[in-house]
Every structure is written in structure tokens, then in C-alpha cells.
Design a protein around this motif. Structure first.
Motif, short mmCIF file in Angstrom:
data_model
loop_
_atom_site.label_atom_id
_atom_site.label_comp_id
_atom_site.label_asym_id
_atom_site.label_seq_id
_atom_site.Cartn_x
_atom_site.Cartn_y
_atom_site.Cartn_z
N ASP A 193 -6.46 -12.97 -1.39
CA ASP A 193 -7.11 -13.58 -0.22
C ASP A 193 -8.49 -13.00 0.06
O ASP A 193 -9.13 -13.34 1.05
CB ASP A 193 -6.22 -13.45 1.02
N GLY A 194 -8.95 -12.07 -0.80
CA GLY A 194 -10.29 -11.53 -0.66
C GLY A 194 -10.42 -10.41 0.34
O GLY A 194 -11.51 -9.88 0.54
N THR A 195 -9.32 -10.01 1.01
CA THR A 195 -9.37 -8.95 2.01
C THR A 195 -8.53 -7.77 1.55
O THR A 195 -7.80 -7.83 0.56
CB THR A 195 -8.84 -9.45 3.36
N MET A 196 -8.60 -6.68 2.32
CA MET A 196 -7.81 -5.50 2.01
C MET A 196 -6.31 -5.75 2.19
O MET A 196 -5.49 -4.95 1.72
CB MET A 196 -8.25 -4.33 2.89
N ASP A 197 -5.95 -6.83 2.84
CA ASP A 197 -4.53 -7.17 2.94
C ASP A 197 -3.93 -7.45 1.57
O ASP A 197 -2.71 -7.39 1.39
CB ASP A 197 -4.34 -8.40 3.84
N SER A 198 -4.80 -7.72 0.58
CA SER A 198 -4.32 -8.00 -0.77
C SER A 198 -3.74 -6.76 -1.45
O SER A 198 -3.04 -6.88 -2.46
CB SER A 198 -5.47 -8.53 -1.64
N LEU A 199 -4.03 -5.58 -0.90
CA LEU A 199 -3.57 -4.35 -1.54
C LEU A 199 -2.06 -4.29 -1.64
O LEU A 199 -1.52 -3.73 -2.60
CB LEU A 199 -4.10 -3.14 -0.77
N ASP A 200 -1.36 -4.87 -0.67
CA ASP A 200 0.10 -4.88 -0.74
C ASP A 200 0.58 -5.69 -1.94
O ASP A 200 1.52 -5.29 -2.64
CB ASP A 200 0.69 -5.46 0.55
N GLN A 201 -0.07 -6.83 -2.20
CA GLN A 201 0.31 -7.65 -3.35
C GLN A 201 -0.06 -6.96 -4.66
O GLN A 201 0.68 -7.04 -5.64
CB GLN A 201 -0.38 -9.02 -3.27
N ILE A 202 -1.21 -6.28 -4.67
CA ILE A 202 -1.61 -5.56 -5.88
C ILE A 202 -0.63 -4.43 -6.16
O ILE A 202 -0.22 -4.21 -7.31
CB ILE A 202 -3.05 -5.03 -5.71
N ALA A 203 -0.23 -3.71 -5.12
CA ALA A 203 0.75 -2.64 -5.29
C ALA A 203 2.07 -3.18 -5.82
O ALA A 203 2.73 -2.54 -6.65
CB ALA A 203 0.96 -1.91 -3.97
N GLU A 204 2.44 -4.36 -5.39
CA GLU A 204 3.70 -4.95 -5.85
C GLU A 204 3.63 -5.27 -7.34
O GLU A 204 4.60 -5.11 -8.08
CB GLU A 204 4.00 -6.22 -5.05
N VAL A 205 2.46 -5.72 -7.81
CA VAL A 205 2.29 -5.96 -9.24
C VAL A 205 2.43 -4.65 -10.01
O VAL A 205 3.04 -4.61 -11.08
CB VAL A 205 0.91 -6.61 -9.52
N VAL A 206 1.85 -3.57 -9.48
CA VAL A 206 1.96 -2.27 -10.13
C VAL A 206 3.42 -1.86 -10.27
O VAL A 206 3.86 -1.41 -11.33
CB VAL A 206 1.18 -1.20 -9.35
N ARG A 207 4.19 -2.02 -9.21
CA ARG A 207 5.62 -1.65 -9.24
C ARG A 207 6.39 -2.48 -10.25
O ARG A 207 7.38 -2.03 -10.82
CB ARG A 207 6.23 -1.82 -7.85
N ASP A 208 5.93 -3.71 -10.47
CA ASP A 208 6.69 -4.65 -11.29
C ASP A 208 6.41 -4.49 -12.78
O ASP A 208 7.12 -5.05 -13.60
CB ASP A 208 6.35 -6.08 -10.85
N CYS A 209 5.36 -3.74 -13.13
CA CYS A 209 4.94 -3.64 -14.54
C CYS A 209 5.51 -2.40 -15.21
O CYS A 209 5.63 -1.34 -14.60
CB CYS A 209 3.41 -3.64 -14.64
N VAL A 210 5.81 -2.54 -16.48
CA VAL A 210 6.51 -1.47 -17.20
C VAL A 210 5.56 -0.38 -17.68
O VAL A 210 5.98 0.75 -17.91
CB VAL A 210 7.31 -2.04 -18.39
N ASP A 211 4.29 -0.72 -17.89
CA ASP A 211 3.32 0.28 -18.32
C ASP A 211 1.91 -0.17 -17.93
O ASP A 211 1.72 -1.25 -17.37
CB ASP A 211 3.42 0.55 -19.83
N ALA A 212 0.92 0.67 -18.24
CA ALA A 212 -0.46 0.39 -17.83
C ALA A 212 -1.00 -0.87 -18.51
O ALA A 212 -1.72 -1.66 -17.89
CB ALA A 212 -1.35 1.59 -18.14
N THR A 213 -0.67 -1.06 -19.79
CA THR A 213 -1.15 -2.24 -20.50
C THR A 213 -0.57 -3.51 -19.89
O THR A 213 -1.28 -4.51 -19.70
CB THR A 213 -0.78 -2.15 -21.99
#
Length: 376
Positions: free
Chosen positions: A327-347
């Protein structure tokens, strides 16, 4: 090589065909490109609809065989064209005038052409005007080639391989909004074995920003001798300030050193503020930022901050273009963090953001991400 066939309609060509159609009062004006087999209409304007088709029955196939304007005042009485499907059938072309366009290798690759359903004469003054409009199209094609070359150079300045750091996964990506952009990331091993990482965002977009980007990258690489990222930023700012001031540019930047043995990430932030630390337990927070961007004050100094990475922790640095994927705002950080939690590695994490950015097609800003995950 021009990379214009796959991009569909572009306003920079459409404005020329609109002007040509209205100026000459013809049924259609078009920018055509001729491949080894077909003729493709990159842009067209007017009530007559022109379809793509085989090269062997295209008027423009004859146009590109010469350097001069081709004029066909009445196709029905010209033995070269009288049997063409577009003449004997729809759209019943009678008049054609085309001026060739030249690619970067000197080959004639297409034409700016005029088509009408009625025969008409086309004098020297009109031919000169058509050639002038064709030179406008030519400049756009040349600009495409220049940007393509610049994009290849810029991609070559990005890291070519992933650094090997025992106990850690590192990944990164940079997708410019256009052919070239002002974002970059970099990483390399310092003399003491620590991993040095930089992510920067130059104010602005396009070719001017990309020139500044290459300058900033070179200067940041010269600061490797400083163990303290704060000292490195301070030295880089002194070197860059005059250039940034004269060009009216600012650069937000995050510069870091990873101590793999201790698990400490030492960093300094120059007005960037876009870092996210996601712990193995799922908690997430933004590490403290601070300081002004490069290019604001000549005597600005930056201090070092430290975050500790435990097993399973991920540190993510990114440009504001990543926020625009949400959404272009800092509120997006929660969604970005969720992607991080969902991924198995950095790649996997960087690939997810890359796929998301490419799905959106046209982006308003460059998207750059660097991820460091300490393995469990």
C-alpha cells in the motif's frame, strides 16, 4: 536488440503517429517494424485498421530496401503491389508513403508510413516533412538502444555471485522501474574476512539517477578500509558531497558489516530507515535508523549501530519501492514480515519479492532487497 516488439503500444511512438495522421490527413499513419518474417505495427493511428502480416506482402518490406522515402501514389497500377492482399482486399490500400528507420547496427528495421484508401500525389515538401517526423521516431529508437546498453552496464555493476559465509544465507535483487534506475546493492568480503553490504537509493529515476548510482557505488567500495560503517559513511559523504550538491541529488543508504563469528550486524543508516529484523520466534521490529541522507550537509557524521542475529533470525534491508508493491506506507511492514516468516531461506524470500514485483508489470519505483538469514 531494440527490445520494442515485446512492449506493446508506447506513448512516445503513438504521439508521432497521431500527429502524422492529422498532419497529412490520411486514413492511417503507422510505425512499423519488419522482422525476418513479418511486419509488425508498433503504433498506428487513424480510421483505417492495419493488421500485421507476412513480410513478403508488406509495403514496408520495399521501404527498408532503400534509404530514401518510398511513395506509391496508386497501388492498383503499380505492378509491385497491385496483387497484394491489402490492395485487392481489405483495407483496400491505394496510397502509401514510407520513410525507413535504422537500427543501432545500421540495418533498416522499419518505417514511418502513411496509408490511404484513395490515390493521391505526394510532393517533395511532403516527403521532407515525413522524413523529419521519421527522424523523431529514429531518435526514440536510438534512445531505446542507449537505455538498453546502459541497463546492461548497470546490471554488470550488481554482484555476480552470492557470497559464501558459513552459517548464513545471503540474497539480493534490484529491479529498476524503467530500463535503468537509481537503486543498487553491493556486497564483498573485506580484508578482515567480514562481509560488507550496501543498499542505496538515489533520489530520482532513470539515466541521471543511474549515473549517480555508479558514482556512489565506486566511492562506497573505497571505504572498505574503515571497520566502522559510521566512519565509512562519513568519509563517503565528504567525497560525494560536491557532486551531489551540484547535481541536486540526495542518496539514502544503509551500509553494514557482518561479523559472522559473533553474529553481529554493524550498520550505519543515512536517512534510509528501511530495515526489518524478523526473529526466529516470529517477532519483528525495525532497527533504529538515524542521520541525514548523503548530499544534505558536507560535515554530517554517522554513528554505528549493532543488531545481533541469532539462529533463524533474518535481517532485511530494502528500498521504498518494496512498500509500493503493497500500500506504499509503513503499514506494509507487517505484510513484509509475514513473507519473511513464510520463506524457508534468504533466496526463497528474495525470489518471492521478485515474483511479486514482476507480476505488477509497470512499477513506479525501483525495487531493491537484501536479505541475511542466520541458519538455525
Amino acid at each position: 536488440m531494440l527490445d520494442v516488439l515485446r512492449k506493446g503500444p508506447e506513448e512516445r511512438f503513438d504521439r508521432i503517429t497521431r500527429m502524422a495522421q492529422q498532419l497529412f490527413g490520411v486514413s492511417a499513419a503507422a510505425v512499423t517494424l519488419v522482422t525476418d518474417r513479418v511486419q509488425v505495427h508498433k503504433s498506428q493511428h487513424g480510421p483505417m485498421a492495419l493488421g500485421d502480416g507476412p513480410r513478403e506482402t508488406a509495403f514496408c518490406d520495399h521501404t527498408i530496401r532503400d534509404s530514401e522515402t518510398l511513395v506509391v501514389e496508386d497501388a492498383t497500377v503499380d505492378e509491385r503491389f497491385a496483387h497484394y492482399p491489402s490492395v485487392v482486399g481489405s483495407p483496400h490500400i491505394r496510397f502509401y508513403a514510407g520513410h525507413p528507420l535504422v537500427g543501432t547496427g545500421g540495418h533498416r528495421v522499419g518505417a514511418l508510413c502513411l496509408v490511404d484508401e484513395n490515390p493521391r500525389s505526394f510532393g517533395e515538401a511532403e516527403q521532407a516533412l515525413l522524413a523529419e517526423l521519421a527522424s523523431w521516431v529514429q531518435r526514440e529508437l536510438d534512445r531505446t538502444a542507449e537505455l538498453d546498453s546502459a541497463a546492461r552496464v548497470q546490471q554488470a555493476l550488481l554482484p555476480r555471485c552470492v557470497p559464501e559465509v558459513a552459517g548464513y544465507e545471503v540474497a539480493g535483487m534490484c529491479l529498476p522501474a524503467g530500463s535503468v534506475g537509481g537503486d543498487f546493492f553491493d556486497w564483498y568480503h573485506a580484508a578482515d574476512g567480514q562481509l560488507v553490504l550496501t543498499l542505496a537509493d538515489v533520489m530520482g529515476k532513470g539515466l541521471p539517477a543511474s549515473i549517480i548510482m555508479a558514482t556512489v557505488r565506486a566511492v562506497m567500495r573505497s571505504t572498505t578500509r574503515h571497520a566502522d560503517p559510521g566512519q565509512a559513511l562519513t568519509q563517503a559523504a565528504l567525497t560525494l558531497h560536491e557532486d551531489l550538491e551540484r547535481t541536486g541529488r540526495m542518496v539514502t543508504l544503509c551500509h553494514a558489516r557482518l561479523d559472522p563469528e559473533r553474529g553481529d550486524l554493524h550498520y550505519a543508516d543515512a536517512g534510509h530507515g528501511l530495515m526489518l529484523l524478523v526473529r526466529a520466534d516470529g517477532s519483528a521490529h525495525r532497527p533504529r535508523g538515524g542521520g541525514l541522507p548523503l548530499g544534505v550537509l558536507a560535515d554530517q557524521t554517522w554513528t554505528e549501530e549493532v543488531v545481533h542475529l541469532g539462529p533463524g533470525d533474518t535481517a532485511l534491508a530494502f528500498s521504498d519501492g518494496l512498500l509500493d508493491l503493497y500500500d506504499g506506507t509503513m503499514d506494509s511492514l507487517d505484510q513484509i514480515a509475514e513473507v519473511v516468516r513464510d520463506c524457508v531461506d534468504a533466496t526463497h524470500l528474495v525470489d518471492r519479492f521478485t515474483v511479486l514485483a514482476r507480476r505488477l508489470g509497470v512499477r513506479v519505483d525501483d525495487v531493491t532487497v537484501v536479505a541475511i538469514r542466520r541458519t538455525a
